[in-house]
Design a protein around this motif. Sequence first.
Motif, PDB file in Angstrom:
ATOM      1  N   GLU A   1      31.795  39.696  38.275  1.00 12.49           N
ATOM      2  CA  GLU A   1      31.369  40.971  38.845  1.00 12.49           C
ATOM      3  C   GLU A   1      32.437  41.570  39.739  1.00 12.49           C
ATOM      4  OE1 GLU A   1      27.594  42.802  41.451  1.00 12.49           O
ATOM      5  OE2 GLU A   1      27.808  40.635  41.117  1.00 12.49           O
ATOM      6  N   LEU A   2      32.640  42.869  39.594  1.00 10.77           N
ATOM      7  CA  LEU A   2      33.503  43.613  40.510  1.00 10.77           C
ATOM      8  C   LEU A   2      32.736  43.833  41.806  1.00 10.77           C
ATOM      9  CD1 LEU A   2      36.126  45.331  41.002  1.00 10.77           C
ATOM     10  CD2 LEU A   2      34.811  47.280  40.121  1.00 10.77           C
ATOM     11  N   VAL A   3      33.278  43.352  42.933  1.00 13.37           N
ATOM     12  CA  VAL A   3      32.560  43.462  44.205  1.00 13.37           C
ATOM     13  C   VAL A   3      33.278  44.340  45.213  1.00 13.37           C
ATOM     14  CG1 VAL A   3      31.364  41.269  43.926  1.00 13.37           C
ATOM     15  CG2 VAL A   3      33.612  41.304  45.042  1.00 13.37           C
ATOM     16  N   ALA A   4      34.554  44.670  44.963  1.00  9.97           N
ATOM     17  CA  ALA A   4      35.296  45.545  45.883  1.00  9.97           C
ATOM     18  C   ALA A   4      36.584  45.988  45.213  1.00  9.97           C
ATOM     19  CB  ALA A   4      35.607  44.833  47.198  1.00  9.97           C
TER      20      ALA A   4
ATOM     21  N   GLY B   1      34.143  31.344  41.917  1.00 11.29           N
ATOM     22  CA  GLY B   1      34.533  31.912  43.191  1.00 11.29           C
ATOM     23  C   GLY B   1      35.116  33.306  43.046  1.00 11.29           C
ATOM     24  N   HIS B   2      35.954  33.684  43.996  1.00  8.99           N
ATOM     25  CA  HIS B   2      36.536  35.020  44.016  1.00  8.99           C
ATOM     26  C   HIS B   2      37.972  34.990  43.508  1.00  8.99           C
ATOM     27  CE1 HIS B   2      33.537  37.339  46.555  1.00  8.99           C
ATOM     28  NE2 HIS B   2      33.066  36.101  46.574  1.00  8.99           N
ATOM     29  N   GLU B   3      38.392  36.115  42.926  1.00  5.48           N
ATOM     30  CA  GLU B   3      39.793  36.290  42.582  1.00  5.48           C
ATOM     31  C   GLU B   3      40.175  37.747  42.801  1.00  5.48           C
ATOM     32  OE1 GLU B   3      41.064  36.445  38.425  1.00  5.48           O
ATOM     33  OE2 GLU B   3      38.978  36.029  37.823  1.00  5.48           O
ATOM     34  N   VAL B   4      41.459  37.964  43.015  1.00  4.61           N
ATOM     35  CA  VAL B   4      41.973  39.307  43.265  1.00  4.61           C
ATOM     36  C   VAL B   4      42.866  39.715  42.093  1.00  4.61           C
ATOM     37  CG1 VAL B   4      43.363  40.759  44.800  1.00  4.61           C
ATOM     38  CG2 VAL B   4      41.852  39.010  45.764  1.00  4.61           C
ATOM     39  N   VAL B   5      42.606  40.889  41.563  1.00  6.44           N
ATOM     40  CA  VAL B   5      43.328  41.406  40.396  1.00  6.44           C
ATOM     41  C   VAL B   5      44.051  42.689  40.790  1.00  6.44           C
ATOM     42  CG1 VAL B   5      43.089  42.346  38.066  1.00  6.44           C
ATOM     43  CG2 VAL B   5      41.688  40.401  38.787  1.00  6.44           C
ATOM     44  N   ARG B   6      45.296  42.787  40.394  1.00 10.11           N
ATOM     45  CA  ARG B   6      46.043  44.031  40.572  1.00 10.11           C
ATOM     46  C   ARG B   6      46.186  44.695  39.201  1.00 10.11           C
ATOM     47  NH1 ARG B   6      51.515  42.918  43.085  1.00 10.11           N
ATOM     48  NH2 ARG B   6      52.301  42.642  40.958  1.00 10.11           N
ATOM     49  N   CYS B   7      45.823  45.957  39.126  1.00  5.84           N
ATOM     50  CA  CYS B   7      45.887  46.654  37.856  1.00  5.84           C
ATOM     51  C   CYS B   7      46.413  48.072  38.054  1.00  5.84           C
ATOM     52  CB  CYS B   7      44.510  46.691  37.181  1.00  5.84           C
ATOM     53  SG  CYS B   7      43.199  47.418  38.183  1.00  5.84           S
TER      54      CYS B   7
ATOM     55  N   VAL C   1      47.411  37.764  45.141  1.00  3.12           N
ATOM     56  CA  VAL C   1      46.939  38.379  43.907  1.00  3.12           C
ATOM     57  C   VAL C   1      46.949  37.328  42.806  1.00  3.12           C
ATOM     58  CG1 VAL C   1      47.402  40.116  42.147  1.00  3.12           C
ATOM     59  CG2 VAL C   1      47.686  40.680  44.559  1.00  3.12           C
ATOM     60  N   ASP C   2      45.811  37.141  42.143  1.00  2.00           N
ATOM     61  CA  ASP C   2      45.686  36.096  41.135  1.00  2.00           C
ATOM     62  C   ASP C   2      46.095  36.550  39.742  1.00  2.00           C
ATOM     63  OD1 ASP C   2      44.330  34.055  42.895  1.00  2.00           O
ATOM     64  OD2 ASP C   2      42.866  35.669  43.037  1.00  2.00           O
ATOM     65  N   ASN C   3      46.043  37.854  39.485  1.00  2.00           N
ATOM     66  CA  ASN C   3      46.274  38.343  38.131  1.00  2.00           C
ATOM     67  C   ASN C   3      46.803  39.767  38.184  1.00  2.00           C
ATOM     68  OD1 ASN C   3      44.598  39.302  35.224  1.00  2.00           O
ATOM     69  ND2 ASN C   3      45.944  37.526  35.251  1.00  2.00           N
ATOM     70  N   VAL C   4      47.784  40.081  37.337  1.00  2.11           N
ATOM     71  CA  VAL C   4      48.342  41.428  37.252  1.00  2.11           C
ATOM     72  C   VAL C   4      48.179  41.920  35.820  1.00  2.11           C
ATOM     73  CG1 VAL C   4      50.393  42.869  37.532  1.00  2.11           C
ATOM     74  CG2 VAL C   4      50.017  40.925  39.073  1.00  2.11           C
ATOM     75  N   ILE C   5      47.515  43.050  35.651  1.00  3.08           N
ATOM     76  CA  ILE C   5      47.229  43.574  34.311  1.00  3.08           C
ATOM     77  C   ILE C   5      47.410  45.084  34.296  1.00  3.08           C
ATOM     78  CG2 ILE C   5      45.632  41.760  33.585  1.00  3.08           C
ATOM     79  CD1 ILE C   5      43.325  43.530  34.506  1.00  3.08           C
ATOM     80  N   GLY C   6      47.312  45.645  33.105  1.00  2.67           N
ATOM     81  CA  GLY C   6      47.402  47.095  32.996  1.00  2.67           C
ATOM     82  C   GLY C   6      46.107  47.783  33.365  1.00  2.67           C
ATOM     83  N   VAL C   7      44.980  47.297  32.804  1.00  2.34           N
ATOM     84  CA  VAL C   7      43.695  47.963  32.988  1.00  2.34           C
ATOM     85  C   VAL C   7      42.604  46.925  33.221  1.00  2.34           C
ATOM     86  CG1 VAL C   7      42.022  49.563  31.967  1.00  2.34           C
ATOM     87  CG2 VAL C   7      44.435  49.785  31.384  1.00  2.34           C
TER      88      VAL C   7
END
Length: 522
Positions: A134-137, A154-160, A3-9
């Motif tokens: 862009e949100l892709v999944a 490239g791609h990154e994964v965000v947890r929110c 996971v590259d980033n953790v945010i609220g929203v």
Amino acid sequence: MKVDNVIGVLICGAGAAGLTLAIDLARRGVTFRLVEKMNQPFPGSRGKGIQPRTQEVFEDLAIIDRIVAAGGTYPRMREYRDDGTFSDKDMGEQFEPTPAEPYQIALMVPQFLTEKVMRDRLAELGHHVEFGLELVAFEQDEECVIARLAGPSGHEVVRCEYLVGADGGGSFVRRSLGVDFPGRTLGVRALVADVSLSGLDRQAWHQFNSGDMQRMVSVCPLAGTELFQIQAPIPPEGDVNLSAQALQQMITEKTGRSDIKVQSVSWASAYTMNARLAERYRVGRVFLVGDSAHVHPPTGGQGLNTSVQDAYNLGWKIAAVLGGAADQLLDTYEEERRPVAEAMLGLATGLLEAAKRGGMQRGREVRQLDIGYRGSSLSLNPPGRDALLLAGDRAPDAPVRGAAGSTRRLFDLFQGPHWTLIGYETVGDVITGQKGLRIHRIGNGCELEDDKAHFREAYGLSSGEWVLVRPDGYVGAIVASSDTAKLQWLFKEVLTRADCFAPDLKDPPTKAPCSLSDCDIG
């Protein structure tokens, strides 16, 4: 999966709805990201009407003066007859501002200017739009959402904690959720174009062949710019040439005038009018706002306004739940806003049918000042209350005078992310130790006096009653002094720590890590 980033929203889509939500979350200190798949801001005038209720929202967000300065008011409609003569008329009923309703005139502000003002405000709050991302999944569970973004790097994964789809009528978020989008195609296809043009003055909205769907065309000067907006019905099928030369030819054919010259096109679009409403606004930790939840014809200038108010309703609720309020609070977003959109679709469709007949008239209903949530589970009224104002209604403005002599408005007291509790001729304590709540008293010997009885006239309170105003400017509760325990219950059981993302808090609480950290979303 890393996971590259953790945010609220995570907000997907940076139109008016996404920007409203971002501004509201920013002023509450919520961590978020606002992503937009386009590489640059939307360039068109499309949603150019700003209704009075949205102007009140923009006042709360501290951008109303900038919005007014960026645009202007609607000119009178000039309807041309076949012999070249014309008559001018107002676009709709005219209402004068009142102490309770200070905004009564619809503004014309091209959408690209409105959104620029909003982006500037967001920058002041320390945030920005991430274009070209862009949100892709995405996937979700009971704890959070894991989203994959794709961009130039490239791609990154965000947890929110929550994902909000503000990504338009073709919403990727809505389609990914499998939410149905029922409705109908309205049998009208039209073009809209922002152009440089000569041969028409800028003092009127020029309407030719009103009521004739084969020959109708309108040319409107766009306030705040040197451009005009062209609108016209077009054949239901086939390619559409939106070049300056083609638009020039269309205007000449429909008007019979050769003096109207189109020099250039800055933006143009052809579209089919639909009326559709998402069956659900919430699926778990994912929400739909704006055009992702409802699409409609442009008649009546309702779209951007409804979208802004969707986000305005949702923002404080997300912040409250992230701060510890009951998750059920978020269910009231759909409960309150979906019926509003359903009614708006009916209004816009009815106005479209009137426009086809050449008889559209905009009345009070388009101003959105009467929208409310009386049936909401958040609305608390005293038993048997029979008055002009009830919980769930828009909280009116009114002038008040401070004990030190200053003149203020109720909207001054409401402005900001807090709740407001006002007692009318009350004494004694009511709620103590509730952060995010500001308490005022109005009456003789109180901090504020009712200026010329405008407050009492607008609110209809009896001596000793309290009115609780929500962060989005609607009445949440009206209670007598003997029933203030109900307010304690409301804050404790429903809105616990609703303020904990207020700007003065340095360390907002966080939740446990998401259990989707190892999920595979492609």
